[in-house]
Enzyme design. Structure first.
Site: not given
Length: 308
Positions: A74, A124, A126, A164, A194, A222-224, A266
């Site tokens: 991150h 977050h 990142e 990202t 990304c 996990s954000s994504n 991830s």
């Protein structure tokens, strides 16, 4: 029951690189290797690396003198880098190259005298790393409402960068609001966003046309992965985020003829296999992969891990 697997799903190149950095460091230097923050947001990955001798810390003060230290995918604030330098810690930087690219864009915009706006999620890692890398104030916006509340004259020279793990779709409305509000605005090309985030979100949209239920394999932090579940829900398909097969609730599948599975960037493929096995315990399944974009991007490892 038909099971459709999204393509692409799971690990992206930045995650593969970060995990490999820790594994190679353990091989080369021997355990323990200290990792600041979870290397990636997945408990399974973190636990597996712990067993091999990685020790995860939230603060560099927990790292003993001279111990090999890895920064997570991150990214970290400049102050963390400076602290490591001051303590003479041998550092391996596993920051995703796409995150580093965002840091460099931000620095460039600030050096040109622009007010910098970061589109991302407060708190977050990142976002904290990016805000701490840029030598100047950074305004964080999370929504179109946040843009409306920005207290800057409309002719202020501004620039924006994005976290990202947000895709083109996630940021489109916010960018449009910024462009409507400011007359002198710059931002990165959308091709700089990304690729992995965008591809996985597009794959979920394709998957949603074929299935009654979507299972997203990934961690709650996990954000994504959370965003993949949201997209399934937004397009009207019951969607659930699960860490592995043990969290599968048979009630979700009562009237489902077809189930879709994807995984956050991830989440390792072994956890997807675990969910398929959990489905098999409920009844017979046939598994097929939905055609999608092939990813063949690889990021180079730090030189000190490839030499010799």
């Amino acid at each position: 029951m038909e099971v459709f697997l999204a393509q692409p799903r799971g690990f992206c190149a930045g995650v593969v690189r970060a995990i490999e950095i820790v594994e190679r460091a353990l091989e080369k230097y021997g355990p323990p290797v200290y990792v600041r923050h979870e290397i990636v947001h997945n408990k399974h990955v973190v636990e597996s690396l712990k067993k091999k001798g990685a020790i995860f810390v939230e603060d560099l003060s927990e790292v003993p003198a001279k111990a090999v230290t890895v920064f997570s995918a991150h990214g970290v604030a400049r102050s963390v880098e400076e602290e490591a330098e001051a303590r003479d810690l041998p550092v391996l930087n596993a920051t995703c190259p796409l995150v580093t690219k965002v840091h460099n864009q931000g620095k460039r915009y600030i050096s040109k005298g622009r007010a910098l706006i970061l589109i991302g999620h407060a708190g977050h890692p990142e976002v904290e790393g990016t805000m701490g890398q840029v030598p100047g104030p950074v305004l964080l916006v999370q929504s179109v409402q946040d843009v409306a509340e920005l207290r800057l004259p409309s002719d202020t020279p501004v620039a924006y960068i994005t976290q990202t793990t947000l895709s083109v779709d996630d940021t489109r409305d916010i960018i449009a609001a910024l462009q409507a509000k400011f007359t002198d605005i710059q931002g990165p090309d959308i091709r700089d966003i990304c690729y992995a985030t965008q591809n996985r979100q597009s794959a979920v949209r394709d998957l949603s046309k074929l299935v009654d239920v979507i299972l997203v394999v990934g961690a709650a932090n996990s954000s994504n992965s959370n965003r993949l579940r949201e997209i399934g829900t937004e397009v009207g398909v019951a969607s659930y985020l699960i860490a592995d097969g043990s969290e599968l609730n048979p009630d979700w599948l009562k009237d489902a003829k077809a189930v879709g599975i994807t995984a956050g960037a991830s989440a390792p493929e072994v956890l997807v296999d675990d969910v398929i096995e959990a489905l098999r315990r409920i009844g017979p399944v046939s598994v097929s992969v939905v055609p999608g974009r092939e990813e063949n991007i690889e990021f180079r490892l730090p030189a000190e891990l490839t030499a010799g």
